[in-house]
Design a protein around this motif. Structure first.
Motif, PDB file in Angstrom:
ATOM      1  N   THR A 119     -69.206  30.110  26.017  1.00  0.00           N
ATOM      2  CA  THR A 119     -68.678  29.471  27.222  1.00  0.00           C
ATOM      3  C   THR A 119     -69.616  29.700  28.395  1.00  0.00           C
ATOM      4  O   THR A 119     -69.940  28.770  29.129  1.00  0.00           O
ATOM      5  CB  THR A 119     -67.271  30.007  27.540  1.00  0.00           C
ATOM      6  OG1 THR A 119     -66.407  29.681  26.453  1.00  0.00           O
ATOM      7  CG2 THR A 119     -66.713  29.411  28.812  1.00  0.00           C
ATOM      8  N   SER A 122     -72.918  27.752  27.738  1.00  0.00           N
ATOM      9  CA  SER A 122     -72.829  26.288  27.775  1.00  0.00           C
ATOM     10  C   SER A 122     -72.396  25.749  29.130  1.00  0.00           C
ATOM     11  O   SER A 122     -72.638  24.579  29.427  1.00  0.00           O
ATOM     12  CB  SER A 122     -71.858  25.787  26.696  1.00  0.00           C
ATOM     13  OG  SER A 122     -70.539  26.199  26.988  1.00  0.00           O
ATOM     14  N   TRP A 126     -73.329  22.047  30.473  1.00  0.00           N
ATOM     15  CA  TRP A 126     -72.357  20.967  30.644  1.00  0.00           C
ATOM     16  C   TRP A 126     -72.362  20.469  32.087  1.00  0.00           C
ATOM     17  O   TRP A 126     -72.209  19.274  32.348  1.00  0.00           O
ATOM     18  CB  TRP A 126     -70.947  21.429  30.272  1.00  0.00           C
ATOM     19  CG  TRP A 126     -70.678  21.485  28.809  1.00  0.00           C
ATOM     20  CD1 TRP A 126     -70.370  22.597  28.067  1.00  0.00           C
ATOM     21  CD2 TRP A 126     -70.677  20.403  27.878  1.00  0.00           C
ATOM     22  NE1 TRP A 126     -70.196  22.265  26.747  1.00  0.00           N
ATOM     23  CE2 TRP A 126     -70.380  20.923  26.605  1.00  0.00           C
ATOM     24  CE3 TRP A 126     -70.916  19.030  27.993  1.00  0.00           C
ATOM     25  CZ2 TRP A 126     -70.287  20.130  25.462  1.00  0.00           C
ATOM     26  CZ3 TRP A 126     -70.836  18.236  26.851  1.00  0.00           C
ATOM     27  CH2 TRP A 126     -70.527  18.796  25.614  1.00  0.00           C
ATOM     28  N   ASP A 137     -63.266  24.737  27.158  1.00  0.00           N
ATOM     29  CA  ASP A 137     -64.454  25.275  26.513  1.00  0.00           C
ATOM     30  C   ASP A 137     -64.077  26.219  25.375  1.00  0.00           C
ATOM     31  O   ASP A 137     -64.706  26.221  24.329  1.00  0.00           O
ATOM     32  CB  ASP A 137     -65.326  26.003  27.536  1.00  0.00           C
ATOM     33  CG  ASP A 137     -66.798  25.759  27.308  1.00  0.00           C
ATOM     34  OD1 ASP A 137     -67.142  24.968  26.422  1.00  0.00           O
ATOM     35  OD2 ASP A 137     -67.608  26.367  28.021  1.00  0.00           O
TER      36      ASP A 137
END
Length: 193
Positions: A119, A122, A126, A137
């Motif tokens: 999480t 990323s 994102w 997530d």
């Protein structure tokens, strides 16, 4: 010792495994196994804990590295890493599944711990696409692992597709799917967020 016991537990299950099998696989006496771990349940717990830590170290390190990779390259690299881990540790997934079946939720713990790493790693990626998944997530990471686990265990009725083709499929499905949801059905992610 732990590798030998892990193999026996992965192939025979907790109930089917015997100290005799484990001792033979490890090249030890039964007495040595009892002296080291006390009983089969304690040995199983030690094997599962060792496998969980080994998996976390290997998978989390890859998930947290390569800050310069874009989202797609990062996701692909991490799918490949999961496939590699399973190939290099063929007893890990069956062992985790046996642990879950017997009430030791090692796979669930591992997913939860890895979700934190993934999480964080990323989130910035994102954001470059304008996606703020929030709690979604965690659901995405859980799906990410479940898809790999399912494909690894799938009976293909013959030769499995090329590993890289599966990794590309997962990468495109994940990235494309989330971007499509975010642009065409943002309420889906919002309800999970």
């Amino acid at each position: 010792m732990l590798a030998a016991a892990g193999h026996v537990f992965a192939t025979s299950g907790l109930q089917g495994a015997t100290i005799e099998q484990i001792a033979r696989e490890a090249g030890l006496t039964r007495q040595a196994v009892y002296e080291l771990y006390g009983d089969k349940n304690a040995l199983f717990a030690a094997v599962v804990e060792h496998a969980e830590e080994q998996a976390y170290a290997a998978i989390a390190a890859a998930g947290a590295s390569d800050a310069d990779l874009d989202l797609k390259s990062w996701a692909r690299k991490n799918y490949a890493n999961l496939f590699d881990f399973v190939a290099e540790h063929p007893d890990a997934l069956p062992l985790f599944q046996e642990a879950e079946r017997t009430g030791n939720f090692a796979l669930s713990r591992l997913r939860k711990r890895l979700a934190l790493v993934y999480t964080e790693a990323s989130g910035q990626r994102w954001a470059e696409f304008g996606v703020e998944p929030g709690r979604a997530d965690t659901a995405l990471v859980t799906m990410y692992f479940a898809m790999v686990e399912s494909l690894v265990r799938l009976n293909w009725n013959g030769d499995a597709p090329d590993r890289d083709a599966l990794i590309d499929l997962l990468t495109e499905f994940t990235i494309g799917g989330v971007l499509r949801l975010y642009s065409q059905a943002p309420e889906v992610i919002a309800r999970v967020r």
